[in-house]
Design a protein around this motif. Sequence first.
Motif, mmCIF file in Angstrom:
data_model
loop_
_atom_site.group_PDB
_atom_site.id
_atom_site.type_symbol
_atom_site.label_atom_id
_atom_site.label_comp_id
_atom_site.label_asym_id
_atom_site.label_seq_id
_atom_site.Cartn_x
_atom_site.Cartn_y
_atom_site.Cartn_z
ATOM 1 N N UNK A 186 0.816 -1.210 0.000
ATOM 2 C CA UNK A 186 0.000 0.000 0.000
ATOM 3 C C UNK A 186 0.849 1.258 0.000
ATOM 4 N N UNK A 187 1.931 1.254 0.762
ATOM 5 C CA UNK A 187 2.822 2.411 0.811
ATOM 6 C C UNK A 187 3.477 2.645 -0.548
ATOM 7 N N UNK A 188 3.989 1.593 -1.156
ATOM 8 C CA UNK A 188 4.623 1.716 -2.472
ATOM 9 C C UNK A 188 3.590 2.150 -3.512
ATOM 10 N N UNK A 189 2.376 1.606 -3.433
ATOM 11 C CA UNK A 189 1.321 2.000 -4.361
ATOM 12 C C UNK A 189 0.922 3.459 -4.215
ATOM 13 N N UNK A 190 1.080 4.025 -3.024
ATOM 14 C CA UNK A 190 0.779 5.430 -2.826
ATOM 15 C C UNK A 190 1.908 6.347 -3.250
ATOM 16 N N UNK A 191 3.141 5.834 -3.209
ATOM 17 C CA UNK A 191 4.315 6.642 -3.560
ATOM 18 C C UNK A 191 4.515 6.700 -5.080
ATOM 19 N N UNK A 192 4.139 5.655 -5.782
ATOM 20 C CA UNK A 192 4.393 5.587 -7.231
ATOM 21 C C UNK A 192 3.818 6.786 -7.990
ATOM 22 N N UNK A 193 2.570 7.211 -7.732
ATOM 23 C CA UNK A 193 2.057 8.375 -8.482
ATOM 24 C C UNK A 193 2.839 9.666 -8.223
ATOM 25 N N UNK A 194 3.551 9.727 -7.111
ATOM 26 C CA UNK A 194 4.350 10.914 -6.809
ATOM 27 C C UNK A 194 5.695 10.849 -7.536
ATOM 28 N N UNK A 195 6.270 9.669 -7.610
ATOM 29 C CA UNK A 195 7.607 9.527 -8.188
ATOM 30 C C UNK A 195 7.618 9.462 -9.713
ATOM 31 N N UNK A 196 6.567 8.941 -10.311
ATOM 32 C CA UNK A 196 6.562 8.775 -11.774
ATOM 33 C C UNK A 196 6.735 10.108 -12.496
ATOM 34 N N UNK A 197 6.036 11.187 -12.090
ATOM 35 C CA UNK A 197 6.300 12.461 -12.782
ATOM 36 C C UNK A 197 7.743 12.927 -12.622
ATOM 37 N N UNK A 198 8.364 12.659 -11.469
ATOM 38 C CA UNK A 198 9.755 13.058 -11.269
ATOM 39 C C UNK A 198 10.670 12.315 -12.241
#
Length: 74
Positions: free
Chosen positions: A47-59
């Motif tokens: 769940x934590x990784x799934x929540x972080x992915x949308x933040x990191x992909x644009x970077x």
Amino acid sequence: MLANQAQDQKDFRFIVWGMFIGALMMVLLSNSFKVRLPQQKRRYVQGFVGGIIPVLVPAWRWGATWRPSLPGCR
């Protein structure tokens, strides 16, 4: 023209928040709502990784030129 757009955006926010609050109230008032916690620690990581992915992909997509838009930052 810009004043109308600003008013439309405010109206849209009220509509979205009203839909969210209405849906939340219906779920909480129903008898089938349960809060369940996962038994496995692995589910918390997923769940934590799934929540972080949308933040990191644009970077990753925009590279070093990407900056978060925070108030007061230039």
